[in-house]
Design a protein around this motif. Structure first.
Motif, PDB file in Angstrom:
ATOM      1  N   THR A   1       0.836  -1.197   0.000  1.00 47.12           N
ATOM      2  CA  THR A   1       0.000   0.000   0.000  1.00 47.12           C
ATOM      3  C   THR A   1       0.873   1.251   0.000  1.00 47.12           C
ATOM      4  O   THR A   1       2.065   1.197   0.291  1.00 47.12           O
ATOM      5  N   GLY A   2       0.252   2.382  -0.343  1.00 43.22           N
ATOM      6  CA  GLY A   2       0.950   3.664  -0.301  1.00 43.22           C
ATOM      7  C   GLY A   2       1.839   3.935  -1.490  1.00 43.22           C
ATOM      8  O   GLY A   2       2.589   4.918  -1.489  1.00 43.22           O
ATOM      9  N   VAL A   3       1.768   3.100  -2.531  1.00 39.41           N
ATOM     10  CA  VAL A   3       2.649   3.265  -3.691  1.00 39.41           C
ATOM     11  C   VAL A   3       2.417   4.620  -4.359  1.00 39.41           C
ATOM     12  O   VAL A   3       3.365   5.298  -4.791  1.00 39.41           O
ATOM     13  N   GLU A   4       1.164   5.053  -4.434  1.00 41.11           N
ATOM     14  CA  GLU A   4       0.843   6.325  -5.085  1.00 41.11           C
ATOM     15  C   GLU A   4       1.446   7.515  -4.356  1.00 41.11           C
ATOM     16  O   GLU A   4       1.587   8.602  -4.924  1.00 41.11           O
ATOM     17  N   SER A   5       1.782   7.332  -3.074  1.00 38.93           N
ATOM     18  CA  SER A   5       2.363   8.422  -2.285  1.00 38.93           C
ATOM     19  C   SER A   5       3.860   8.253  -2.062  1.00 38.93           C
ATOM     20  O   SER A   5       4.469   9.024  -1.313  1.00 38.93           O
ATOM     21  N   LEU A   6       4.445   7.248  -2.694  1.00 35.26           N
ATOM     22  CA  LEU A   6       5.871   7.001  -2.490  1.00 35.26           C
ATOM     23  C   LEU A   6       6.709   8.189  -2.939  1.00 35.26           C
ATOM     24  O   LEU A   6       7.735   8.494  -2.349  1.00 35.26           O
ATOM     25  N   LEU A   7       6.257   8.860  -3.997  1.00 36.20           N
ATOM     26  CA  LEU A   7       7.001   9.987  -4.550  1.00 36.20           C
ATOM     27  C   LEU A   7       6.158  11.247  -4.467  1.00 36.20           C
ATOM     28  O   LEU A   7       4.988  11.232  -4.806  1.00 36.20           O
ATOM     29  N   ASN A   8       6.769  12.343  -4.012  1.00 36.68           N
ATOM     30  CA  ASN A   8       5.999  13.575  -3.917  1.00 36.68           C
ATOM     31  C   ASN A   8       6.325  14.518  -5.057  1.00 36.68           C
ATOM     32  O   ASN A   8       7.015  14.149  -6.010  1.00 36.68           O
ATOM     33  N   ALA A   9       5.835  15.737  -4.959  1.00 36.32           N
ATOM     34  CA  ALA A   9       5.946  16.678  -6.067  1.00 36.32           C
ATOM     35  C   ALA A   9       7.359  17.146  -6.352  1.00 36.32           C
ATOM     36  O   ALA A   9       7.588  17.817  -7.345  1.00 36.32           O
ATOM     37  N   SER A  10       8.317  16.809  -5.508  1.00 34.03           N
ATOM     38  CA  SER A  10       9.698  17.213  -5.742  1.00 34.03           C
ATOM     39  C   SER A  10      10.620  16.022  -5.953  1.00 34.03           C
ATOM     40  O   SER A  10      11.828  16.115  -5.758  1.00 34.03           O
TER      41      SER A  10
END
Length: 533
Positions: A510-519
């Motif tokens: 879970t949380g793959v979509e949030s692994l990388l942020n806007a920077s």
């Protein structure tokens, strides 16, 4: 395999949605509670770079994505992107309307992982240390607008800036501003090796072979106090020599997640022929690739040579033939998804044209074919780099205006040689420190820049501080538009393409979509285990 596309909401003003990066964790799908993330990033201690993970030296995405898990900064980028929010700080703000004085108050009870208190003096020591050591890697340039640092008691620090800088909160959210302890780091000397100590969400241990890291294990730091919520207790970052080996490990269940750098052919295969139990997530990208020039080298000192290259290079062919749907042509240092972007190179040179390139060289009295060697790194940006430079070589040679050879070198040798000025023409990539147009301009053109470039545009260097005066970042567009036109005319760098980023994960992570942020920051704390991904 299932394929999902993640589309993030646009950020306010000039900041863009996005992005990219790599991951990490421990124990594979069948091995314990830790999450294992694969990467092709390499961490090697060499004579030229003996301290690759020291915050005063580190200035590449791979190293920063290790540091972000273990050190803490006053501010950090929030989960969904946008303006930085306090992390080690309880609050931070400008104390004047001119954006020249920035005050932060630390959280109560903040400690390093070893239990020692984190104080304002530690913050001052850490940031002043980066400025004092001032390595040739460009790290200090992010903070060199600081005039003085003042502390008030144990919990308040004030930064007085030499000139106004509305982007300063973003800079305080980067690992260049990491808070470290005098006990473990000397004030005027880099800490050699791979150990990192801080007050971040994880502690870390490394496994090595010789001078190279093979694995990093991140364990939850129970002493951490900050804005981040952890969804796991342990993460392992496992290093692979190439994307093929990393992909096989994912299929075998030896790792749970893989990301940078997946090979273009690998992404295409995973998209066209999904495999059960693996999901591919596509993310918008702010990363760019470009050629850069040592403008003091006789072979490219005349800007007509650089302009002719800009006129003849076919970015569309490079993107399409080498990277397919994962890349698109880029005609400026600032990518399309950042609000200040203009197609300055296209506006000046138009479609690829041998006739235009020939005219530029003829008017400058330059004999053809111009002999050049193009240098690239073999192990830092993924498996497509060698093919990309083969296409570039063939394009330039096909014009009969150039006689080009290419040479690939491993990153541990490539980067020191590039900084020394050994290469007349070389390829690099850029992942933003923060999603503002300033971070696609200053690291290439300002004093003490990342490239260690001899190129100087006094006009551009005058416009950079002017742009930073604008708290409303959309108001800085005029300055950035002028700078982009200067770059297109002088061609100290030649933008080629901007890319998307991908994460592949086994079902149940879970949380793959949030692994990388806007920077492009890797947020390992977002990963967990559940019934779906």
């Amino acid at each position: 395999m299932n394929r999902k596309t993640l589309v993030l909401p646009a950020l306010a003003g000039m900041l863009a949605p996005v992005l990219v990066a790599c991951g990490s964790t421990e124990g594979g799908s069948g091995g314990g509670d830790a999450i294992v993330v694969g990467t092709t990033d390499q961490f090697i201690a060499t004579e030229d770079a003996p301290a690759p993970l020291d915050p005063a030296y580190a200035y590449d995405t791979g190293a920063w994505n290790v540091l972000r898990q273990t050190v803490q900064t006053l501010m950090h980028a929030p989960r969904g992107g946008g303006e930085p929010v306090p992390d080690a700080a309880q609050s931070c703000s400008f104390t004047d309307n001119a954006s020249e004085s920035y005050r932060c108050k630390l959280r109560d009870g903040l400690t390093f992982a070893d239990g020692a208190d984190v104080t304002a003096e530690d913050v001052k020591f850490s940031i002043q240390r980066v400025l004092d050591i001032d390595t040739d890697n460009g790290t200090a340039a992010l903070l060199n607008n600081i005039d003085t640092i003042e502390t008030n008691g144990d919990d308040e620090v004030v930064f007085h800036l030499a000139t106004p800088d509305a982007t300063f909160p973003f800079k305080l959210s980067t690992p260049a501003a990491a808070i470290i302890s005098k006990k473990n780091y000397e004030a005027k000397k880099l800490r050699e090796g791979f150990q990192v100590d801080g007050s971040g969400p994880y502690t870390m241990k490394t496994e090595t072979e010789g001078d190279k890291i093979t694995k990093v294990v991140f364990s939850k730091n129970d002493s951490y106090k900050g804005d981040i919520k952890l969804h796991n207790d342990k993460v392992e970052l496992r290093l692979f020599p190439d994307a093929e080996a990393m992909g096989k490990a994912l299929e075998a269940g030896d790792i749970d997640v893989m990301t940078r750098e997946m090979a273009p052919d690998q992404i295409k295969e995973m998209t066209d022929s999904p495999k059960e139990g693996i999901e591919l997530t596509e993310m918008p990208g702010l990363s760019i690739r470009y050629l850069a020039f040592n403008t003091n080298d006789p072979s490219v000192k005349d800007k007509a040579v650089r302009q002719a290259m800009a006129a003849v290079v076919d970015r569309g062919q490079i993107a399409g033939q080498v990277y397919g749907a994962t890349a698109e042509p880029l005609y400026s240092l600032i990518p399309k998804s950042i609000g200040a972007h203009t197609n300055s190179f296209y506006n000046k040179y138009g479609e690829p044209s041998r006739a235009n390139a020939s005219e530029i060289l003829d008017e400058a009295g330059i004999k053809t074919p111009v002999k050049l060697k193009l240098h690239y790194t073999t192990d830092h940006y993924g498996d497509g780099t060698a093919k990309e430079f083969e296409v570039l070589r063939d394009q330039l040679n096909g014009s009969k205006l150039f006689s080009v050879t290419i040479e690939g070198t491993e990153w541990s040798k490539f980067r020191p040689a590039q900084k020394r000025g050994d290469y007349p023409v070389y390829g690099l990539g850029w992942f933003p420190d923060f999603p503002d147009p300033d971070n696609y301009i200053a690291p290439f053109l300002d004093k003490g820049n990342f490239l260690n470039s001899p190129y100087v545009s006094t006009v551009a260097r005058g416009l950079i501080p002017q742009s930073r005066r604008e708290a409303d970042r959309t108001a800085a567009s005029t300055a950035f538009n002028k700078i982009q036109d200067i770059v297109a005319d002088d061609v100290p760098v030649l933008p080629l393409w901007q890319g998307k980023q991908y994460v592949a994960a086994r079902t149940g992570v879970t949380g793959v979509e949030s692994l990388l942020n806007a920077s492009s920051d890797m947020q390992l704390w977002e990963l967990g285990r559940g019934s779906g991904s």
